[in-house]
Design an enzyme around this catalytic site. Structure first.
Site, PDB file in Angstrom:
ATOM      1  CG  ASP A  13      35.972  39.780  32.103  1.00 12.95           C
ATOM      2  OD1 ASP A  13      35.644  39.313  33.204  1.00 12.95           O
ATOM      3  OD2 ASP A  13      35.174  40.343  31.332  1.00 12.95           O
ATOM      4  CG  HIS A  41      38.563  38.394  41.291  1.00 15.51           C
ATOM      5  ND1 HIS A  41      37.694  39.405  41.634  1.00 15.51           N
ATOM      6  CD2 HIS A  41      39.041  37.899  42.456  1.00 15.51           C
ATOM      7  CE1 HIS A  41      37.639  39.511  42.950  1.00 15.51           C
ATOM      8  NE2 HIS A  41      38.445  38.610  43.474  1.00 15.51           N
ATOM      9  CD  GLN A 223      33.382  46.485  37.725  1.00 18.58           C
ATOM     10  OE1 GLN A 223      33.771  47.434  38.384  1.00 18.58           O
ATOM     11  NE2 GLN A 223      32.584  45.576  38.249  1.00 18.58           N
ATOM     12  CB  THR A 298      34.172  35.254  36.303  1.00 18.60           C
ATOM     13  OG1 THR A 298      35.407  35.157  35.607  1.00 18.60           O
ATOM     14  CG2 THR A 298      34.294  34.507  37.621  1.00 18.60           C
ATOM     15  N   GLY A 301      28.723  34.089  32.666  1.00 17.63           N
ATOM     16  CA  GLY A 301      28.841  32.914  31.819  1.00 17.63           C
ATOM     17  C   GLY A 301      28.674  33.233  30.346  1.00 17.63           C
ATOM     18  CB  SER A 330      45.860  35.656  28.047  1.00 17.53           C
ATOM     19  OG  SER A 330      45.134  35.547  29.248  1.00 17.53           O
ATOM     20  CB  ILE A 331      51.652  35.945  26.095  1.00  9.36           C
ATOM     21  CG1 ILE A 331      51.704  37.260  26.889  1.00  9.36           C
ATOM     22  CG2 ILE A 331      52.481  36.080  24.827  1.00  9.36           C
ATOM     23  CD1 ILE A 331      52.997  37.467  27.630  1.00  9.36           C
ATOM     24  N   GLY A 414      50.107  31.530  31.187  1.00  7.89           N
ATOM     25  CA  GLY A 414      49.164  30.482  31.559  1.00  7.89           C
ATOM     26  C   GLY A 414      48.430  30.863  32.823  1.00  7.89           C
TER      27      GLY A 414
END
EC number: 6.3.4.4
Length: 427
Positions: A13, A41, A223, A298, A301, A330-331, A414
């Site tokens: 993830d 993904h 993974q 994903t 859930g 994802s900073i 983002g």
């Protein structure tokens, strides 16, 4: 000839699909080499959001081949559902190729997965119950059914009957349960195989031809390294090898074909399922990361467990996967936190260690040693270079690179494609 392997450096993830899709623009072939539809993904393409499980990210490019390698375990019914969903949204899937040596997941694998988890009770692994592990077990026991077998009616019928007899004996003895019947499986799965027949081929030959033609090949991992059955937090791992080295086995190419290995990570850490997680957060910082980062699986859930960035984990992943470049995602999720922390080492029984323990009991006793850095309040979602980032955000990334001894070549602020920024030429 140029090839890139994309692997997750944490527990999955990490955003591998987005990075694979980003790099796929310049690739000629995109190939998956491990796992099954337990992987999930999310891809942003053409203003639409797609959630894929088995289909390689390259499916969206009509002029590129999307390959499912022999190291992947394939649920044909689940794959057809995914392909039909793409077709209904106007996405052509004619560029898909499936290895004739890929193992097939059948209903008794799903049943076995369910029964095994129930039997383990409090010691359950936390599998997705997609039948992945049991399918790999059958492969190792040499009773697995491959795509090439599924396509031949008499072969499939004979092998299926033999396996159901074996499974019935095992299920009764271990779980006091029965195996799904032959008539509950054969017609549906043989028909599924016939629908997939046009895609099934010797994908090793396709990849070899691509290398001979000096085309660009992108290998898409599933993974993460910490879920690797050899190098992860065993036994809380998947049943395959997500490490980069499995490209050779899982697609049928030689190790000399690999040029670069991109390790994908988040600017923090997340995990689905059970198992030790030294930097896990249970406070308001953890709540912030989970909600802002939309940390829900994903495939399942389920809410993901979240924690601070762990450089011990990433150094381990770098070493066992030969990572040459780092992609940090994802900073932006960390924006608004007063301080951010990086785990630099562990304390084990009063001693500082910098390498990841193999022993699970030792790992449970490990306490993270943190380095605390100032956070940032500025909106960074529009930043396109490291220089545009606030000083504190840039220093945070630079410290990660320094601690892990690997250069940052991609950073993302983002979910959108234009928020993924390339710092080094990779192709």
């Amino acid at each position: 000839m140029s090839s890139i392997v994309v692997v997750g450096t944490q527990w999955g993830d990490e955003g591998k699909g987005k990075i694979t899709d980003f790099l796929a623009e310049q690739a000629d072939v995109i190939a998956r080499f491990s796992g099954g539809n337990n992987a999930g993904h999310t891809i942003q393409f053409g203003g639409e959001t797609y959630k894929l499980h088995l289909v390689p990210s390259g499916i969206f490019y009509k002029d590129k081949l999307a390959v499912i390698g022999n190291g992947v375990v394939v649920d044909p019914v689940a794959l057809l559902k995914e392909l039909d969903g793409l077709n209904e949204r106007g996405v052509s899937t004619s560029n898909l190729r499936i290895s004739n040596r890929a193992q097939v997941i059948l209903p008794y694998h799903l049943a076995q997965d369910e029964y095994e988890e129930r039997r383990r009770g409090d010691n359950k692994i936390g599998t997705t119950k997609k039948g992945i592990g049991p399918a790999y077990v059958d492969k190792a026991q040499r009773i697995g059914i491959r795509m090439a077998d599924l396509l031949e009616k008499e072969t499939f019928e004979r092998r299926l009957k033999e396996n159901i007899e074996v499974k019935n004996a095992y299920f009764k003895g271990m779980f006091n349960e029965t195996c799904p019947r032959f008539d509950e499986i054969f017609d549906e799965y043989y028909a599924a195989g016939q629908r997939l027949k046009e895609f099934v081929t010797d994908t090793s030959k396709i990849l070899d031809d691509a290398f001979v033609a000096e085309e660009k090949v992108l290998f898409e991992g599933a993974q993460g390294v910490m879920l690797d059955i050899d190098h992860g937090t065993y036994p809380f791992v998947t049943s395959s090898n997500p490490v980069a080295g499995n490209v050779t086995v899982g697609t049928g190419v030689g190790p000399t074909f690999v040029s670069k290995v991109i390790g994908v990570c988040k600017a923090y850490t997340s995990r689905v399922g059970d198992g030790p997680f030294p930097t896990e957060l249970f406070d308001e910082n953890g709540h912030h990361i989970r909600e802002v980062g939309r940390e829900y699986g994903t495939t399942t859930g389920r809410p993901r467990r979240v924690g601070w960035f762990d450089s011990v984990v990433l150094r381990h992943s770098r070493r066992v996967s030969g990572i040459t470049d780092l992609s940090i995602n994802s900073i932006d999720v960390l924006t608004g936190l007063d301080t951010v922390k990086i785990c630099t080492a562990y304390e084990l029984d009063g001693e500082e260690i910098t390498e990841y323990p193999a022993n699970l009991d030792q790992l449970r006793r490990c306490k993270p040693i943190f380095e605390e850095l100032p956070g940032w309040e500025e909106d960074i979602t529009g930043c396109r270079t490291l220089e545009e980032l606030p000083d504190n955000a840039r220093k945070y990334l630079e410290r990660i690179s320094e601690l892990c001894n690997v250069r940052i070549s991609i950073f993302s602020v983002g979910p959108d494609r234009d928020q993924t920024n390339l710092l080094e030429q990779l192709w």
